[in-house]
Scaffold this motif. Structure first.
Motif, PDB file in Angstrom:
ATOM      1  N   GLN A  78     -44.890  13.673 -22.389  1.00  0.00           N
ATOM      2  CA  GLN A  78     -44.848  12.217 -22.576  1.00  0.00           C
ATOM      3  C   GLN A  78     -46.266  11.664 -22.782  1.00  0.00           C
ATOM      4  OE1 GLN A  78     -42.945  10.093 -19.390  1.00  0.00           O
ATOM      5  NE2 GLN A  78     -43.310   8.100 -20.309  1.00  0.00           N
ATOM      6  N   GLU A  79     -47.211  12.123 -21.989  1.00  0.00           N
ATOM      7  CA  GLU A  79     -48.597  11.678 -22.142  1.00  0.00           C
ATOM      8  C   GLU A  79     -49.168  12.103 -23.485  1.00  0.00           C
ATOM      9  OE1 GLU A  79     -49.892  11.870 -17.408  1.00  0.00           O
ATOM     10  OE2 GLU A  79     -49.977  13.678 -18.670  1.00  0.00           O
ATOM     11  N   PHE A  80     -48.792  13.306 -23.938  1.00  0.00           N
ATOM     12  CA  PHE A  80     -49.258  13.793 -25.226  1.00  0.00           C
ATOM     13  C   PHE A  80     -48.739  12.911 -26.360  1.00  0.00           C
ATOM     14  CE2 PHE A  80     -48.742  16.725 -28.916  1.00  0.00           C
ATOM     15  CZ  PHE A  80     -50.088  16.844 -29.227  1.00  0.00           C
ATOM     16  N   GLN A 123     -47.911   9.794 -26.128  1.00  0.00           N
ATOM     17  CA  GLN A 123     -48.652   8.536 -26.011  1.00  0.00           C
ATOM     18  C   GLN A 123     -50.054   8.691 -26.605  1.00  0.00           C
ATOM     19  OE1 GLN A 123     -48.939   6.958 -22.026  1.00  0.00           O
ATOM     20  NE2 GLN A 123     -50.355   5.354 -22.649  1.00  0.00           N
ATOM     21  N   PHE A 124     -50.709   9.820 -26.323  1.00  0.00           N
ATOM     22  CA  PHE A 124     -52.035  10.106 -26.874  1.00  0.00           C
ATOM     23  C   PHE A 124     -51.999  10.067 -28.400  1.00  0.00           C
ATOM     24  CE2 PHE A 124     -54.707  13.469 -28.741  1.00  0.00           C
ATOM     25  CZ  PHE A 124     -55.971  12.963 -28.448  1.00  0.00           C
ATOM     26  N   LEU A 125     -51.020  10.753 -29.013  1.00  0.00           N
ATOM     27  CA  LEU A 125     -50.916  10.783 -30.469  1.00  0.00           C
ATOM     28  C   LEU A 125     -50.688   9.384 -31.038  1.00  0.00           C
ATOM     29  CD1 LEU A 125     -48.801  14.009 -31.094  1.00  0.00           C
ATOM     30  CD2 LEU A 125     -51.269  13.707 -31.391  1.00  0.00           C
ATOM     31  N   GLN A 126     -49.835   8.612 -30.367  1.00  0.00           N
ATOM     32  CA  GLN A 126     -49.554   7.252 -30.824  1.00  0.00           C
ATOM     33  C   GLN A 126     -50.820   6.390 -30.747  1.00  0.00           C
ATOM     34  OE1 GLN A 126     -46.475   5.272 -28.618  1.00  0.00           O
ATOM     35  NE2 GLN A 126     -46.386   3.550 -30.008  1.00  0.00           N
ATOM     36  N   GLU A 127     -51.538   6.482 -29.636  1.00  0.00           N
ATOM     37  CA  GLU A 127     -52.756   5.692 -29.480  1.00  0.00           C
ATOM     38  C   GLU A 127     -53.853   6.148 -30.440  1.00  0.00           C
ATOM     39  OE1 GLU A 127     -53.956   5.404 -25.349  1.00  0.00           O
ATOM     40  OE2 GLU A 127     -51.957   4.688 -24.762  1.00  0.00           O
TER      41      GLU A 127
END
Length: 186
Positions: free
Chosen positions: A134-136, A138-142
């Motif tokens: 999930q964090e990954f 989010q990282f890609l989206q950001e």
């Protein structure tokens, strides 16, 4: 033809790379890809248009023929999770080898054009991130959100093209990570 097959051809990868930087006419592409025969270039352009990866954004009549200007269809040159999940490990390795060969070619071109031996306009970095799935995501989206305003800059006299490449992959858990996971599950 699968999207990956269309994207992962060396000539088409070069075309996409050039057009992703700015819209190009066939003549502009031919000058930059002098090692590719004109009929071959047209063949690959037509495949990319048919696959809706490229689009014709302008047509001008010149000397009795039409000169087309091509642009990348937004988001079309990215293989999504579904595309990747349908590929075998061998196909993924082949895709990666093609990507790296294009990257090596770009880097060789960079080194050839450097006459002053001033290499402070490039860099190589590697970072190890510890992220949940999930964090990954989010990282890609950001990361994508971060890049959007920078991608909108148009060529200008004070601006130089700067090629930015990323390779992201999950690493197998280290022994330390496995030990910590086992301790937490006890």
């Amino acid at each position: 033809m699968a999207k990956a097959d269309i994207l992962m051809h060396p000539v088409r990868m070069r075309i996409i790379g050039l057009i992703s930087r700015q819209a190009q006419t066939t003549q502009q592409l031919a000058k930059q890809m002098a090692d590719v025969a004109t009929p071959t270039l047209y063949h690959h352009l037509n495949l990319l248009v048919k696959a809706e990866i490229l689009q014709v954004v302008k047509e001008e009549q010149k000397r009795g023929t039409y000169e087309k200007t091509y642009a990348l269809v937004e988001g079309s040159s990215v293989l999504g999770t579904e595309d990747l999940s349908q590929m075998t490990a061998d196909e993924l390795m082949h895709m990666f080898q093609l990507f790296v060969s294009v990257l090596i070619g770009d880097y060789a071109q960079y080194l050839q054009q450097k006459k002053d031996r001033d290499y402070n306009d490039m860099g190589m970095r590697q970072a190890l991130l510890h992220l949940s799935d999930q964090e990954f995501q989010q990282f890609l989206q950001e990361l994508g959100t971060f890049f959007q305003p920078w991608l909108a800059y148009q060529p200008g006299p004070e601006r130089r093209q700067r090629l930015f490449n990323t390779i992201v992959m999950s690493m197998p858990p280290s022994e330390q990570t496995q030990d910590e996971a086992n301790k937490n599950s006890d």
